[in-house]
Design an enzyme around this catalytic site. Structure first.
Site, mmCIF file in Angstrom:
data_model
loop_
_atom_site.group_PDB
_atom_site.id
_atom_site.type_symbol
_atom_site.label_atom_id
_atom_site.label_comp_id
_atom_site.label_asym_id
_atom_site.label_seq_id
_atom_site.Cartn_x
_atom_site.Cartn_y
_atom_site.Cartn_z
ATOM 1 N N ASN A 1 0.843 -1.201 0.000
ATOM 2 C CA ASN A 1 0.000 0.000 0.000
ATOM 3 C C ASN A 1 0.875 1.246 0.000
ATOM 4 O OD1 ASN A 1 0.493 0.847 2.864
ATOM 5 N ND2 ASN A 1 -0.422 -1.166 3.233
ATOM 6 N N ASP B 1 -5.420 -5.816 4.752
ATOM 7 C CA ASP B 1 -6.577 -6.558 5.256
ATOM 8 C C ASP B 1 -6.588 -8.004 4.754
ATOM 9 O OD1 ASP B 1 -7.618 -4.433 6.703
ATOM 10 O OD2 ASP B 1 -8.556 -3.565 4.918
ATOM 11 N N LYS C 1 8.657 -17.693 -9.130
ATOM 12 C CA LYS C 1 8.064 -16.524 -9.787
ATOM 13 C C LYS C 1 6.956 -16.951 -10.757
ATOM 14 C CE LYS C 1 9.220 -12.555 -12.578
ATOM 15 N NZ LYS C 1 10.151 -11.966 -13.523
ATOM 16 N N PHE D 1 -6.021 4.300 13.991
ATOM 17 C CA PHE D 1 -6.098 5.254 12.882
ATOM 18 C C PHE D 1 -7.218 4.817 11.953
ATOM 19 C CE2 PHE D 1 -2.703 8.437 12.486
ATOM 20 C CZ PHE D 1 -2.122 8.233 13.735
ATOM 21 N N LYS E 1 -15.368 2.194 14.528
ATOM 22 C CA LYS E 1 -14.121 1.474 14.806
ATOM 23 C C LYS E 1 -13.745 1.549 16.280
ATOM 24 C CE LYS E 1 -12.348 1.848 10.474
ATOM 25 N NZ LYS E 1 -11.502 2.437 9.459
ATOM 26 N N LYS F 1 -13.234 -2.003 17.935
ATOM 27 C CA LYS F 1 -11.873 -2.397 18.324
ATOM 28 C C LYS F 1 -11.545 -2.029 19.768
ATOM 29 C CE LYS F 1 -10.485 -1.977 13.519
ATOM 30 N NZ LYS F 1 -9.399 -2.172 12.578
HETATM 31 O O1 C5P Z 1 -10.486 -1.459 10.110
HETATM 32 P P1 C5P Z 1 -9.455 -0.539 9.572
HETATM 33 O O2 C5P Z 1 -8.394 -1.233 8.801
HETATM 34 O O3 C5P Z 1 -9.977 0.651 8.841
HETATM 35 O O4 C5P Z 1 -8.783 0.063 10.915
HETATM 36 C C1 C5P Z 1 -7.640 0.819 10.900
HETATM 37 C C2 C5P Z 1 -6.901 0.647 12.204
HETATM 38 O O5 C5P Z 1 -6.751 -0.738 12.497
HETATM 39 C C3 C5P Z 1 -5.498 1.189 12.110
HETATM 40 O O6 C5P Z 1 -5.142 1.663 13.386
HETATM 41 C C4 C5P Z 1 -4.685 -0.034 11.696
HETATM 42 O O7 C5P Z 1 -3.349 0.073 12.106
HETATM 43 C C5 C5P Z 1 -5.410 -1.165 12.395
HETATM 44 N N1 C5P Z 1 -5.419 -2.448 11.677
HETATM 45 C C6 C5P Z 1 -4.921 -3.583 12.277
HETATM 46 N N2 C5P Z 1 -4.944 -4.789 11.622
HETATM 47 C C7 C5P Z 1 -5.489 -4.901 10.406
HETATM 48 C C8 C5P Z 1 -6.024 -3.765 9.780
HETATM 49 C C9 C5P Z 1 -5.977 -2.556 10.427
HETATM 50 O O8 C5P Z 1 -4.419 -3.492 13.394
HETATM 51 N N3 C5P Z 1 -5.494 -6.078 9.806
#
Ligand code: C5P
Length: 402
Positions: free
Chosen positions: A210, A279, A289, A323, A337, A341
């Site tokens: 990313n 994600d 490869k 974030f 969120k 979370k």
């Molecule tokens: O759910 P989302 O990806 O939008 O949430 C963002 C937050 O969750 C950020 O703080 C990111 O570092 C964290 N995150 C995480 N593990 C993931 C995806 C996002 O800890 N797989």
């Protein structure tokens, strides 16, 4: 920014070629609001004209011990008492030797002996001189007396060789001075910061990544450090240099990041999760490869663990900051969120706005708390937003832990 407003900084410039770089150090310190006075050794005055420092500091520059006294007080005592902190840059091997052994044979070394102010020293010299056991011993002696050494950097040296011995960059020297004066509101606290973007392999040469540059997280780590925290920085891919003097753990994938974060989680007071974690990851990573034999290629992706969510489930006393980088409905998603979370607060930004999000040095963010308070910030450098975030972490930690 006026972080150094009202601070008196005495700078000793000794006779190394890097003396010219200290002109920039002085200029930056002035911009931060400091009152700066400069003492040069005679050798330093061969490299840079004292008038240069005089013009920037708007103060007379002291070189000689016995002539042209600036104040009616005894000169070295007046300068010694002026200083809230003394910085020697560049510090030559000769200066280090004299300071380590209490020799006072010129204005600078005499002032250094006479000052009650703390001393910061930024060595710069040829690698062999720096690595010489005598110099190393002198650095050790100074350090044992509480002198802060601003480490020389590795690079091309004026003598034509390459190695350790370059004066630390002016920006880094100034950061050390700012750090010195910053209120240590996170003293005794351990903060875990994640930053950068994870990379999920497709085959041995390709990955899914990313646009995260790591800038926001690295600034947060630096700000926490400035305020006295012990910092662990767990970083995915980043385009900026890692901050110094902290525990730095480099990872590639989300699963690696999860493992490193969980290994540290029980011992920390707060986690600031600014990493852009992928994600999804590729279900079956190709051992070789992948060849472009077919017109289409389908990759099956599986969901990665949500690290922050897991921390939210496991947390005891830890403060959790997340974030939310979105391109629409920023506040609404961010609020969800916080609940999903189990966060204390979230830093939300619309990454589609100009001046916000990835790669750029600025950000436009809102901080939203569990209680639903929203603070909207205008466009600001990531370093300033980092400071705001860290201040809020410190506030909450001191409320929680007392
Ligand atoms: O759910 P989302 O990806 O939008 O949430 C963002 C937050 O969750 C950020 O703080 C990111 O570092 C964290 N995150 C995480 N593990 C993931 C995806 C996002 O800890 N797989």
């Amino acid at each position: 920014m006026n972080e150094l407003q009202g601070k008196n900084i005495l700078i000793g410039v000794t006779g190394g070629i890097a003396a010219y770089k200290v002109v920039e150090v002085v200029s930056r310190l002035k911009k931060l609001g400091a009152e700066v006075r400069v003492i040069m050794t005679r050798a330093a005055a061969e490299f840079v004209a004292p008038r240069t420092f005089q013009e920037i500091t708007k103060n007379p520059v002291a070189v000689e011990m016995f002539t042209g006294a600036i104040n009616f007080h005894v000169e070295h005592i007046a300068l010694a008492n002026f200083a809230d902190v003394v910085l020697i840059a560049p510090a030559t091997a000769n200066f280090l030797a004299k300071a380590a052994h209490g020799i006072a044979d010129d204005l600078l070394t005499t002032t250094v002996l006479a000052t009650p102010a703390p001393l910061l020293v930024a060595p710069s010299m040829n690698t062999l001189m720096l690595e010489h056991p005598a110099t190393q011993k002198n650095l050790e002696i100074l350090q044992s007396r509480g002198v802060k050494i601003i480490d020389a950097e590795i690079g091309l040296l004026a003598c034509g060789t390459s190695g350790k011995g370059r004066l630390a960059e002016p920006e880094n020297i100034c950061a050390e001075i700012v750090k010195f004066f910053a209120p240590k509101i996170l003293e005794g606290k351990k903060i875990l910061v994640t930053a950068g973007g994870t990379q999920e392999p497709i085959d041995p040469v390709r990955f899914i990544g990313n646009r995260s540059s790591g800038k926001m997280g690295y600034e947060i780590a630096k700000a926490a450090q400035v305020h006295g925290a012990e910092v662990i920085l767990i970083s995915g891919n980043a385009t900026v240099d890692a901050p110094k003097n902290l525990k730095f753990i480099k990872v590639e994938t989300a699963e690696q990041m999860r493992a490193e974060v969980l290994a540290e989680f029980d011992s920390v007071d707060a986690v600031i999760m600014s990493a852009a974690v992928s994600d999804y990851r590729v279900k079956n990573v190709a051992a070789q490869k992948i060849k472009k034999d077919n017109e289409t290629l389908t990759l099956e992706l599986v969901k990665n663990p949500d690290i922050l969510k897991e921390l939210g489930q496991r947390k005891k006393n830890q403060l959790l900051v997340g974030f939310a980088a979105e391109t629409q409905n920023v506040i609404e998603y961010a609020k969800n969120k916080i609940v999903e979370k189990n966060l204390d607060f979230i830093v939300a930004n619309d990454v589609s706005k100009e001046g916000a999000g990835f790669a750029v040095d600025t950000n436009i963010a809102s901080i939203i708390t569990r209680a639903g308070e929203i603070e909207n910030f205008t466009k600001m450098p990531k370093s300033e937003l980092a400071e705001e975030i860290v201040l809020r972490v410190a506030e909450r930690l001191s409320v929680c832990k007392k």
